[in-house]
Design an enzyme around this catalytic site. Structure first.
Site, PDB file in Angstrom:
ATOM      1  CE  LYS A  16     -14.322  17.010  42.850  1.00  0.00           C
ATOM      2  NZ  LYS A  16     -15.218  17.777  43.738  1.00  0.00           N
ATOM      3  CB  SER A  55     -11.002  10.046  45.331  1.00  0.00           C
ATOM      4  OG  SER A  55      -9.896  10.746  45.859  1.00  0.00           O
TER       5      SER A  55
END
Lengths: 326, 326
Positions: free
Chosen positions: A50, A306
């Site tokens: 992110k 991720s």
């Protein structure tokens, strides 16, 4: 939304985002029955991909607008990515969080220099509060996925995968991506289309929250019946986005779905074989690579890991229950 | 033993060893009171820096000699590093292990293709068995640290640190290194002397096993009173080596000593803030950086996180007891 935006984001991210490694282990290869390459985005700043989107969006703003600050709605990884990117740019960040968000996440977001504003999920309208704050203070809203510059930032992960996989001799493979709103998956898909046409992005979701897999099948945006109650909280969204879905639909292979226990097993495998920490939502692509090999073709598979923002209790529960993930 | 050997080892390792990342977190910076950069060698093949030395030694052998195979004494990281390097070279590896070594380590070493030969610690002479096997089969012994090509391989870690630290603007700092026999520390010290004279290697050891710190103080090789009973087993040796000690003595700053609980706390901090898995012996340098700042100078410190081969039980015990390591 095109490859030029991703290349431009990569330029802006240079020297700021980490080029995370593409890891492997002979033990995972054996378990999967093919080569497994793992893009370790849990090692990115703030523990998830992110940061890339946050930095990309902030750095794309005109300097005057950026100086006024940014606002984001999130109780999780997007909040930390935006907060850290804002801090590094020296501009204010306001993060709107539910009052009942985990205290550790609130504390971490504050420690990264952001102002945390609480709202009551039951009685208050998040969007209205956000809009009021944005207007009063001149803040720019950074959306978590349905925003071109955010997608462009996440897409830089795909540029790195293309180069790193080629360095390891892999030019044809499925690239499995943990998928919430589709920002990371669509960004990677666009990057691969332009730089590694033999690599094909495929979204991976937890059972019961497979809005993207179903949307790809039906050809239109489908919704999840619920958006709470999963340990894979980082990748739970109501549906793919208005910007991300057309990209996913054009470029991505069929979605894969894994169980929560498969995500936990993959966390254990990553601990034992790769020495990285994954959160459940960050482990779903590796889970698909390891335990759903029959739905994947080719001699090699690439899994994006991720994120790694998981508390010790949940992590150790996975290790205790699933040994070395084999 | 000189920088040319390290540069030559780096050439041989290119495309085979991983260039592990130099990680950081604003939370660790705050905890330490200065910038903390962590060289994550737990992400190296087989989970520790030992692969570098194993590959370096194997690849330096004449092809005919290498073809006959290699032998190593080890129940731990060196065994796995040598086994994997031999497998990648397509040559046999024999690993001599005590019969009571942890079953998981035996299984892992076998799974990497090595032949594991057991001996009884109490009644059999390891060196004699090894010498006999080496002679009978024409195997070459790869020593764990007191061997120039092994030191050269470990030293490639130092070349990478020099470049990566400069990329992050750090040219003056202590480089803290978990230290057993001194192969990694002496290799890094030689690499830094030649390529980053403002960086200075310092060995870190667990309390009660500080043979190197004491040897640096007295100017001669000192021994540990015992070599068992530490959770930091990966870095416990009787004394610094005949080849490593003169290098350590000439180039290294004073040794640092940490407690076992400080190593556990650093494991918890690395889990929470860096998303990497460290074993206790691999965490001692980070522990010194975080909890012994008063013994370190300068605005920045570099800690080598040398390995991550730890079982889930010990790892989770550390997380449970020490939270986020702050």
């Amino acid at each position: 939304m095109n490859i030029d935006m991703i290349n431009a984001a990569a330029e802006r991210l240079r020297g700021h985002a980490r080029r995370t490694p593409l890891l492997s282990s002979p033990f995972l290869d054996e378990l999967a029955g093919r080569r497994v390459l793992v893009k370790a985005e849990c090692l990115q700043h703030t523990g998830s991909f992110k940061f890339r989107g946050g930095w990309s969006a902030l750095s794309a703003l005109p300097a005057e607008q950026r100086r006024e600050g940014v606002i984001a709605f999130s109780s999780g990884n997007h909040a930390q990515g935006v907060a850290f990117a804002a801090r590094e740019h020296g501009v204010p960040a306001v993060i709107l969080m539910p009052a009942d968000a985990p205290r550790l996440k609130i504390a971490n977001t504050r420690a990264l220099g952001a102002e945390v504003v609480h709202f009551d999920r039951a009685t208050e309208d998040r969007d209205a509060i956000g809009a009021r704050l944005a207007q009063e203070r001149g803040l720019t809203l950074i959306k978590p996925f349905d925003e071109p510059q955010v997608i462009a930032g996440q897409g830089t992960t795909g540029l790195e995968i293309a180069t790193q996989a080629a360095d390891q001799g892999v030019r044809e493979a499925d690239v499995l991506v943990p998928c919430g709103g589709g920002g990371l998956t669509s960004g990677i898909a666009l990057a691969l289309e332009a730089t590694a046409p033999g690599l094909r992005a495929r979204p991976v979701e937890p059972e019961g929250f497979d809005d993207t897999a179903r949307s790809l099948l039906s050809g239109r945006i489908e919704r999840n019946p619920r958006t709470t109650g999963s340990i894979c909280d980082a990748i739970i969204t109501p549906s793919p986005g208005q910007i991300t879905f057309p990209i996913l639909s054009r470029l991505c292979g069929p979605g894969l779905v894994v169980t929560e226990d498969e995500a936990r097993r993959a966390m254990a495998a990553a601990f034992t074989r790769l020495k990285i920490v994954l959160e459940p939502g960050g482990a779903v692509a590796l889970a698909a690579a390891l335990y759903h090999g029959d739905r994947i073709g080719g001699d090699a598979v690439i899994a994006v890991a991720s994120g790694g923002n998981v508390d010790a209790e949940l992590f150790c529960d996975a290790l205790t229950r699933f040994g070395d993930g084999s």
